[in-house]
Design an enzyme around this catalytic site. Structure first.
Site, short mmCIF file in Angstrom:
data_model
loop_
_atom_site.label_atom_id
_atom_site.label_comp_id
_atom_site.label_asym_id
_atom_site.label_seq_id
_atom_site.Cartn_x
_atom_site.Cartn_y
_atom_site.Cartn_z
N LYS A 295 45.34 29.56 39.37
CA LYS A 295 44.00 29.06 39.69
C LYS A 295 43.67 27.82 38.86
O LYS A 295 43.00 26.92 39.33
CB LYS A 295 42.96 30.15 39.39
CG LYS A 295 42.88 31.21 40.46
CD LYS A 295 41.71 32.12 40.20
CE LYS A 295 42.11 33.57 40.05
NZ LYS A 295 41.66 34.22 38.85
N ARG B 255 55.53 39.16 40.11
CA ARG B 255 54.53 38.38 40.82
C ARG B 255 55.20 37.60 41.94
O ARG B 255 56.41 37.42 41.95
CB ARG B 255 53.79 37.44 39.88
CG ARG B 255 54.66 36.34 39.28
CD ARG B 255 53.96 35.60 38.14
NE ARG B 255 52.78 34.89 38.57
CZ ARG B 255 51.55 35.17 38.15
NH1 ARG B 255 51.34 36.14 37.28
NH2 ARG B 255 50.53 34.48 38.56
N GLU C 154 39.71 37.77 38.20
CA GLU C 154 38.76 37.08 37.34
C GLU C 154 38.05 36.05 38.22
O GLU C 154 38.71 35.27 38.90
CB GLU C 154 39.51 36.37 36.20
CG GLU C 154 38.56 35.73 35.23
CD GLU C 154 39.25 34.93 34.13
OE1 GLU C 154 40.49 34.93 34.04
OE2 GLU C 154 38.51 34.29 33.36
P1 ATP Z 1 45.90 32.89 38.16
O1 ATP Z 1 46.74 32.38 37.02
O2 ATP Z 1 46.31 32.36 39.46
O3 ATP Z 1 44.46 32.76 37.88
P2 ATP Z 1 45.64 35.55 37.37
O4 ATP Z 1 46.64 36.63 37.25
O5 ATP Z 1 45.06 35.00 36.12
O6 ATP Z 1 46.26 34.42 38.26
P3 ATP Z 1 43.50 37.18 38.21
O7 ATP Z 1 42.27 36.84 38.94
O8 ATP Z 1 43.39 37.64 36.82
O9 ATP Z 1 44.45 35.94 38.31
O10 ATP Z 1 44.38 38.19 39.06
C1 ATP Z 1 43.92 39.31 39.76
C2 ATP Z 1 45.09 40.18 40.12
O11 ATP Z 1 46.00 39.47 40.95
C3 ATP Z 1 45.87 40.58 38.87
O12 ATP Z 1 46.14 41.95 38.95
C4 ATP Z 1 47.11 39.75 38.95
O13 ATP Z 1 48.20 40.38 38.35
C5 ATP Z 1 47.31 39.57 40.44
N1 ATP Z 1 48.06 38.35 40.72
C6 ATP Z 1 47.76 37.09 40.36
N2 ATP Z 1 48.72 36.22 40.73
C7 ATP Z 1 49.67 36.96 41.36
C8 ATP Z 1 50.93 36.66 41.97
N3 ATP Z 1 51.41 35.42 42.01
N4 ATP Z 1 51.64 37.67 42.51
C9 ATP Z 1 51.16 38.92 42.49
N5 ATP Z 1 50.00 39.28 41.92
C10 ATP Z 1 49.25 38.32 41.36
MG MG Z 2 43.58 34.67 35.01
#
Ligand code: ATP
Ligand code: MG
Length: 562
Positions: free
Chosen positions: A274, A264, A38
């Site tokens: 983020k 994760r 995102e």
């Molecule tokens: P954040 O809370 O840090 O924004 P998110 O999962 O909301 O993390 P996205 O941009 O939606 O962030 O994530 C893109 C991809 O990265 C998704 O497939 C997510 O599952 C993966 N991802 C995010 N954080 C992790 C992590 N700590 N370990 C492994 N994969 C991750």
């Molecule tokens: Mg997110």
């Protein structure tokens, strides 16, 4: 670039096993994966795990991995983040080729799919407000209640949904919901919201839309439209899988990707969301998203991490089903072992103390030859200027040293790396403060190159820089941004309370070998005995490098914990 797995012999993880079986059975001729960020912030090390997994699988199978921006929430998303994310994925060594997608490119098709859901009697426009929707949803132990709007006719729903799209209603007054099961034990299946009204401009579609599709609905359909075979996501989406499948089955999409969840990455001494990283940036706790103390990809890059070290780290931690914590030391080790192989050795004095070599002729200067890597003759040698006045590290001198201190002290002899043996003959101090300001030594001209022809030994070898030739520069020492292993552990305490007050030390009076005036921004060196440092890409100027310490030579935190 060779970015293949450094350890191709290791057993396949459970996801790669599934994919291998799907290929063997003929279910798929090749996997198609995607990385779906995102664009609401910069990528962090957790995303690197997902990138290495998705792009890595594509690479190993000569297949494709899509980069898809999951941009369904216009209030938090910006195109600067899109650019930063692309840069980071490429820097890690991966290419999406023609397969760059945006969920927002599917808004028209997603709208049509929603209309189809309504026609199938599987979605309805609900006029409960957000709080009522929550109330009606029930809890883990109690079933939900059906919305009074649940049984509207298809015609009425179509008209209302169209009116939502045309902007006839206020935000929050209407939502489109899937009609599934308000008594389902899985809360995600209790008539989830599919579309909401948001009168917000979108970074790509501008003001074309005032309704936006929800993540769960968008994600599975985007996967299906792109004919993704294996949709890999983190464990918290396990409970969303039935909904993922429900949309795809109900809408008879041309492809039905398989969602597979993995654990994760959790890393000690950092926060990984983020949303929290944004708080550090906006609150001024760090300089920016790419602050070298941050575990963002851009921060790691600026700190001096290499793409290979991050890929190796991801390969080493592997992919599993069980949530676990990885120690920050594992990440630090990955860059340490990478730079140990590749970083040229140089001498740099971080806290200089002047040494005058009293029997060295004032008008003389000469060069000594230093190895660029002690174990790698192929990395060559360099000539280092030597003269009567040099700087050594203040911590390499003690006026009243204990027995085990093998460096310089009154009457003691040490080796100056690659140069000569010197013996301390006197100490000059500031009369008022008592601080040592200069020490005087004599040198033994017979020990040129650092070896005594009479076979006499010294226990200590210290680094130095010629005062007349050395390059003054700024060096920044970074330590972990948080002082505790899990800044998020206590929900009552704000994670920012755990920031390490000593995470940044700026040293302004360092002196390094003159050869470093030409060091390229972004390049790395080892300051002998001190650690690995990289030339900062933002703050360095031609002839005036600024150094960031990437990592020390040893894990100093491991010692602290013992
Ligand atoms: P954040 O809370 O840090 O924004 P998110 O999962 O909301 O993390 P996205 O941009 O939606 O962030 O994530 C893109 C991809 O990265 C998704 O497939 C997510 O599952 C993966 N991802 C995010 N954080 C992790 C992590 N700590 N370990 C492994 N994969 C991750
Ligand atoms: Mg997110």
């Amino acid at each position: 670039m060779d970015n293949s797995d450094p350890n191709p012999e290791k057993p396949l993880d459970f996801i790669r096993q599934i994919i291998a079986e799907d290929i063997k059975s003929g279910k798929h001729s090749a996997p198609v994966t995607r990385f779906p960020p995102e664009p609401n912030g910069f990528l962090h090390i957790g995303h690197a795990k997902s990138i290495c997994l998705n792009f890595g699988i594509a690479q190993e199978n000569n297949a494709r991995c899509h980069l898809r921006f999951d941009d369904t929430n216009p209030s938090k998303e910006e195109s600067v983040y899109v650019a930063a994310i692309k840069k980071d994925v490429q820097w890690l060594g991966y290419e999406w080729g023609d397969n760059l997608f945006f969920a927002s490119d599917y808004f028209d098709r997603l709208y049509d799919y929603a209309v189809e859901l309504i026609r199938l009697g599987k979605a309805y426009v609900c006029c409960l407000n957000a709080e009522e929707v929550r109330e009606y949803r029930g809890t883990l132990t109690e079933p939900g209640k059906e919305s009074p709007y649940r049984n509207r006719s298809v015609e009425e729903n179509l008209a209302l949904f169209q009116a939502m799209k045309e902007g006839q209603f206020e935000e929050g007054s209407h939502v489109l919901r899937a009609k599934i099961d308000m008594a389902s034990p899985n809360l995600n299946m209790r008539d989830p919201v599919v579309y909401r009204i948001m009168k917000v401009s979108h970074h790509r579609t501008g003001d074309k839309w005032c309704i936006y599709p929800m993540y769960d609905y968008t994600h599975c359909l985007s996967d299906a439209m792109e004919e993704i075979t294996h949709s890999l996501c983190t464990l918290e989406f396990e409970d969303h899988r039935p909904l993922y499948n429900w949309f795809l089955e109900t809408l008879h999409t041309p492809a039905h990707p398989r969602q597979i969840e993995f654990a994760r990455l959790n890393l000690t001494y950092t926060v990984m969301s983020k949303r929290k990283i944004l708080q550090l940036v906006t609150g001024g706790h760090v300089a920016d998203w790419d602050d070298p103390r941050m575990l963002t990809i851009s921060g790691l890059r600026r700190r001096g991490y290499t793409p290979a070290s991050i890929r190796n780290f991801c390969s080493e931690i592997g992919v599993g089903k069980k949530a676990s914590w990885i120690d920050m030391g594992v990440l630090e080790n990955s860059i340490r072992s990478d730079l140990n192989e590749t970083a040229p050795r140089v001498m740099g004095v971080l806290d200089p103390l002047k040494v005058v070599i009293t029997n060295y002729p004032e008008e003389n200067e000469e060069e000594v030859e230093g190895k660029n890597h002690p174990q790698k003759p192929e990395m060559g040698t360099r000539f280092i200027p030597f003269s009567r006045e040099i700087y050594i590290e203040r911590s390499d001198f003690m006026e009243d040293p204990p027995k085990k201190f093998f460096r310089l002290g009154p009457g003691r002899e040490v080796r100056l790396r690659y140069a000569y043996f010197v013996t301390c003959v006197s100490v000059i101090k500031d009369e008022t403060t008592g601080v040592v300001t200069e020490i005087h030594c004599t040198y033994d001209p017979a020990t040129y190159g650092g070896n005594a022809p009479d076979g006499r030994k010294v226990k200590g070898t210290i680094h130095w820089v010629s005062a007349a030739h050395g390059l003054n520069c700024q060096v920044r020492l970074y330590d972990r941004l948080f002082a505790v292993e899990n800044p998020d552990a206590d929900k009552e305490v704000d994670f920012k309370e755990h920031l390490n007050p000593d995470s940044l030390t700026i040293l302004k009076d360092c002196v390094v070998e003159p050869s470093l005036a030409q060091a390229a921004p972004g390049s790395s060196v080892q300051f002998e005995r001190q650690g690995y440092f990289c030339v900062d890409v933002e703050d360095s100027e031609p002839g005036h490098p600024v150094f960031n310490r990437t990592v020390g030579l040893r894990d100093s935190w491991a010692k602290k914990q013992r």
